[in-house]
Design an enzyme around this catalytic site. Structure first.
Site, PDB file in Angstrom:
ATOM      1  N   TYR A 200      64.037   6.590  45.158  1.00 50.92           N
ATOM      2  CA  TYR A 200      65.463   6.420  44.844  1.00 50.92           C
ATOM      3  C   TYR A 200      65.834   7.222  43.606  1.00 50.92           C
ATOM      4  CZ  TYR A 200      69.834   3.963  43.714  1.00 50.92           C
ATOM      5  OH  TYR A 200      71.141   3.657  43.423  1.00 50.92           O
TER       6      TYR A 200
ATOM      7  N   ASP B 151      55.557  -6.123  37.962  1.00 50.02           N
ATOM      8  CA  ASP B 151      56.611  -6.299  36.960  1.00 50.02           C
ATOM      9  C   ASP B 151      57.646  -5.179  37.021  1.00 50.02           C
ATOM     10  OD1 ASP B 151      56.145  -8.678  35.646  1.00 50.02           O
ATOM     11  OD2 ASP B 151      54.749  -7.795  34.207  1.00 50.02           O
TER      12      ASP B 151
END
Length: 316
Positions: free
Chosen positions: A137, A270
């Site tokens: 992305y 995370d």
């Protein structure tokens, strides 16, 4: 932009696009052009060219994109880079060919390197490796920024790019398979409350820090910069403050009224340790965010209750 200018908002039904439409209408802009995905597939070059040839918009807000959280980015990396590159290329090139006066490209702060100094400055772009969980992305968005820059250089267009921090608000994606962390937590805590679940699982350690901006504030900044900013250099959009995922989870727990326990699944990723943008450039341009995180969370949860929860949640 004049209030009667013909304005095309690409992605008008999404989180960002719908907020831009609300802001434009609130400020008297009335000549707005929309198409939903069934009417116009932005990944199809022939459809995009036909649309621009027909409508001839004067201004374009390019808010359409394929977006998602860590799960979606990990599972569908080819889709994320392909679809976003196609959407951007088609809309930006058609805007140039059809004489669009100004285009605003919506990027994302995931464009910055994983370990860039905090807060992230605009000039840190392309100075280090990207976060692997959203690299496809990010690469697409970087290409969009550079495409606007080089069209301006070669063709004399006026295409600007803004980089919003993590966004939330009305019309957000609350699907746990593809959503970002904040809407996912709203849904998780609400469902846990309704179903009297003793615990809510939150991915990761809870220590990463994130900055969150209410979508209506982002829209207001986008319209403001469309009217006042003309340089190729990108502009960060944010609040200049961040919060840990653990703190965010506690806030959402309180807002939803959930009384159980939060458990952090440390086997899950995370992502980037910290994402805070430097907003000094934005402030110097004359704009600051107005909605606090607490107020924005309350508004987002109210929208979720009115539009999502009754349709999707089954009480056990």
């Amino acid at each position: 932009m004049d209030v009667s200018s013909k304005i095309y908002v690409a992605g008008h039904r999404g989180l960002v696009g719908s907020a831009i439409v609300r802001d434009l209408k609130k400020n008297g802009y009335h000549n707005l052009v929309f198409r939903n995905h069934c009417e116009l597939d932005l990944t199809d070059r022939s459809q995009v060219d036909a649309f621009f040839n027909l409508e001839k918009p004067e201004y374009v807000f390019l808010a359409a994109a394929k977006v998602g959280g860590i799960v979606a980015n990990n599972d569908y990396p080819a889709d994320f880079i392909r679809d976003n590159l196609m959407i951007q290329t088609n809309v930006i090139d058609a805007s140039h060919k059809n004489g669009v006066k100004k285009l605003l490209f919506l990027g994302s702060t995931c464009i910055y390197p994983k370990y860039t100094p905090q807060p992230m400055r605009e000039d840190s772009l392309l100075t280090g490796e990207l976060e692997p969980t959203n690299e496809p992305y990010a690469i697409a968005k970087i290409a969009g920024i550079k495409m606007c820059e080089y069209y301006n250089k070669q063709y004399g267009t006026e295409f600007i790019s803004i980089m919003p921090t993590n966004l939330f608000g009305p019309n957000d994606n609350f699907d746990l398979n593809s959503s970002h962390v904040l809407p996912a937590l709203i849904r998780k805590f609400h469902e846990a409350k309704v179903n009297s679940s003793p615990t809510v699982e939150v991915w990761g350690t809870g220590t990463p820090r994130r900055e969150f901006l209410y979508s209506d504030d982002l829209a207001n900044a986008a319209v403001y910069l469309m009217n006042t900013y003309s340089k190729s250099e990108l502009v960060n959009i944010g609040v200049g403050k961040d919060i840990s995922i653990k703190e965010l989870a506690e806030k959402i727990k309180n807002i939803t009224g959930y009384e159980g326990e939060i458990r952090f699944n440390t086997s899950k990723p995370d992502g980037t340790p910290r994402k805070l943008v430097d907003v000094s450039k934005l402030h110097n341009l004359g704009w600051k965010a107005q909605t606090s995180l607490d107020d924005g969370l309350k508004l987002a949860y109210e929208w979720f209750l009115e539009n999502i929860s009754n349709e999707t949640i089954t009480v056990k």
